[in-house]
Design an enzyme around this catalytic site. Structure first.
Site, PDB file in Angstrom:
ATOM      1  N   ARG A  52       0.857  -1.200   0.000  1.00  0.00           N
ATOM      2  CA  ARG A  52       0.000   0.000   0.000  1.00  0.00           C
ATOM      3  C   ARG A  52       0.889   1.244   0.000  1.00  0.00           C
ATOM      4  O   ARG A  52       0.582   2.248  -0.618  1.00  0.00           O
ATOM      5  CB  ARG A  52      -0.937   0.010   1.223  1.00  0.00           C
ATOM      6  N   TYR A 104     -17.580  18.103 -13.887  1.00  0.00           N
ATOM      7  CA  TYR A 104     -18.022  16.706 -14.048  1.00  0.00           C
ATOM      8  C   TYR A 104     -19.059  16.339 -12.975  1.00  0.00           C
ATOM      9  O   TYR A 104     -18.865  16.666 -11.797  1.00  0.00           O
ATOM     10  CB  TYR A 104     -16.786  15.795 -13.967  1.00  0.00           C
ATOM     11  N   ASP A 176      -8.554  20.067 -12.950  1.00  0.00           N
ATOM     12  CA  ASP A 176      -8.878  18.736 -13.477  1.00  0.00           C
ATOM     13  C   ASP A 176      -8.561  18.788 -14.969  1.00  0.00           C
ATOM     14  O   ASP A 176      -9.275  19.415 -15.750  1.00  0.00           O
ATOM     15  CB  ASP A 176     -10.360  18.430 -13.222  1.00  0.00           C
ATOM     16  N   LYS A 201      -9.091   7.966 -18.752  1.00  0.00           N
ATOM     17  CA  LYS A 201      -9.373   8.608 -20.040  1.00  0.00           C
ATOM     18  C   LYS A 201      -8.109   8.656 -20.907  1.00  0.00           C
ATOM     19  O   LYS A 201      -7.550   7.631 -21.218  1.00  0.00           O
ATOM     20  CB  LYS A 201      -9.962   9.998 -19.762  1.00  0.00           C
TER      21      LYS A 201
HETATM   22  C1  LIG Z   1     -13.432  15.460 -16.014  1.00  0.00           C
HETATM   23  C2  LIG Z   1     -13.512  14.240 -15.153  1.00  0.00           C
HETATM   24  N1  LIG Z   1     -12.986  14.271 -13.925  1.00  0.00           N
HETATM   25  C3  LIG Z   1     -13.048  13.195 -13.104  1.00  0.00           C
HETATM   26  C4  LIG Z   1     -13.671  12.031 -13.492  1.00  0.00           C
HETATM   27  C5  LIG Z   1     -13.745  10.852 -12.533  1.00  0.00           C
HETATM   28  O1  LIG Z   1     -12.870   9.844 -12.921  1.00  0.00           O
HETATM   29  P1  LIG Z   1     -13.091   8.274 -12.656  1.00  0.00           P
HETATM   30  O2  LIG Z   1     -14.299   7.863 -13.449  1.00  0.00           O
HETATM   31  O3  LIG Z   1     -11.819   7.647 -13.116  1.00  0.00           O
HETATM   32  O4  LIG Z   1     -13.320   8.111 -11.190  1.00  0.00           O
HETATM   33  C6  LIG Z   1     -14.234  11.956 -14.765  1.00  0.00           C
HETATM   34  C7  LIG Z   1     -14.912  10.712 -15.214  1.00  0.00           C
HETATM   35  O5  LIG Z   1     -15.604  10.687 -16.207  1.00  0.00           O
HETATM   36  C8  LIG Z   1     -14.163  13.092 -15.618  1.00  0.00           C
HETATM   37  O6  LIG Z   1     -14.698  13.088 -16.842  1.00  0.00           O
END
Ligand SMILES: Cc1ncc(COP(=O)(O)O)c(C=O)c1O
Length: 385
Positions: A52, A104, A176, A201
């Site tokens: 971990r 998001y 982000d 992504k």
């Molecule tokens: C812009 C953005 N931030 C954060 C996330 C969250 O990521 P995860 O689905 O890997 O938890 C997403 C998921 O679609 C996203 O599009």
């Protein structure tokens, strides 16, 4: 295989954080699928005690992404949301956060339903508008959490301007960067303190892993994130770390194709009579096209377009053959989705409508397929709308 400090972006993507394996010379960092490490004698070990806390595959990925983003250290988590949750631990009761207003849906849900329970408050503002950001700052504000471009309306925030404002007012700027990828945009160069990604992504890029990462520059943030990653334990496993490392090797060439396919598909849609609006920062019709050219390298593979009604959107989504109807984004394959009922279903309807996430809005994550095949698929599907 030593990287020089002059190494350019695609070289960094392929090599940073990765040395041939010391025991065999394996050129690819192995998957250290182990939970613990044998110690030589009491109190004597090789720097690895428990997985971990330390894992060589995860460490390689963390160093790789930190270098790609131009930060000092990276911390990999089990998902993008786990990465955001780790950033959330920097806050305490009574703190206030300013957030891009069409962030998001999962981020909104986490802030609204989880962090709010600890008496942390949030203001959702148009971070493209600096006056609005400045007016939302209170003595309790700690973090400015920005998504640019936003999902799915592709609104931009001026990173350099917002970083200057954040620092003038003693706040941390968190970006982000999932939608753009570090090929297209490197927020730390504009002054961001923390950059996070859903590695699910573009960084992984092959739709076969879920993960997240936070890249930091400040020593106090690095110390805290290292502590929390171990203390809360939301780590990324070795196999996913390895998959993402494989993904980042081709980030530059994938993004070049995402950029060119994205622009061409946006232009095709904009010229189509059944499409009433296209949201893509690479189009000259995008109100922030000039800013996009300033802070982005290409405009990415994400776009959204308006068909006017749920029925029209449904007909298109049911008619596509090559584009796959699915949530998520950033993979080599083109994905098509309906934000109002899929990614943003957790956002209350009044809020969704105010953000422009109508029932007729369709989102595309344009992949790296042959452009002519993508154009043919969208054209035949639009003919059925
Ligand atoms: C812009 C953005 N931030 C954060 C996330 C969250 O990521 P995860 O689905 O890997 O938890 C997403 C998921 O679609 C996203 O599009």
């Amino acid at each position: 295989m030593k990287l020089t400090s002059e190494a350019r972006f695609s070289t960094v993507c392929i090599h940073a954080g990765q040395e041939p394996d010391p025991s065999t010379g394996a050129i690819v960092t192995p998957i250290y699928q182990t939970s613990t490490y044998v110690q030589d004698e009491l109190g004597v070990h090789k720097g690895y005690e428990y997985a971990r806390t330390q894992n060589p595959t995860r460490f390689a990925l963390e160093q790789n992404i930190a270098a790609i983003e131009g930060g000092k250290a990276g911390f990999a988590f089990a998902s993008g949301m786990a990465a955001i949750a780790a950033i959330g631990t920097m806050l305490k009761s009574g703190d206030h956060v300013i957030v891009s207003k069409n962030t998001y849906g999962g981020t909104f849900r986490f802030f609204d339903k989880v962090l709010s329970r600890a008496a942390i408050t949030f203001s959702y503002v148009d971070t493209a508008n600096l006056d609005e950001v400045e007016q939302a700052i209170t003595p309790a504000t700690r973090i400015l959490f920005v998504e640019t471009p936003t999902n799915p309306i592709m609104q931009l925030t001026d990173l350099a301007a917002v970083a200057a404002l954040a620092h003038r007012r003693g706040l941390r700027l968190v970006v982000d960067n999932t939608f753009a990828s570090p090929y297209v945009q490197r927020p730390i160069e504009f002054g961001a303190d923390l950059v996070m990604h859903s590695t699910t992504k573009y960084l992984n890029g092959h739709s076969d892993s879920v993960g997240g990462v936070v890249v930091a520059v400040r020593d106090d943030d690095i110390e805290w994130l290292r502590f929390v990653q171990n203390a809360a334990g939301g780590i990324l496993g070795p196999f996913d770390s390895w998959l993402i490392l494989r993904g980042t090797k081709t980030l530059a060439i994938r993004m070049e194709r995402h950029n060119s396919n994205g622009l061409a598909v946006a232009q095709l849609l904009e010229a189509h009579p059944k499409v009433t609006h296209v949201y893509y920062p690479g189009l000259t019709s995008h109100p922030q096209h000039a800013l996009a050219k300033q802070q982005m390298r290409g405009f990415g593979g994400m776009l959204a377009f308006e068909l006017g009604s749920l029925e029209a959107a449904r007909r298109l989504l049911n008619a596509v053959r090559l584009c796959a109807l699915a949530e998520s984004l950033g993979g080599v394959e083109t994905l098509i989705s309906h934000p109002a009922t899929m990614t943003h279903a957790a956002v209350p309807v009044e809020r969704r409508t105010a953000l422009g996430i109508t029932d007729g809005l369709v989102r595309l994550s344009v992949g790296v397929e042959d452009l002519d095949d993508l154009k043919a698929d969208l054209t035949q599907a639009l003919a059925q709308v």
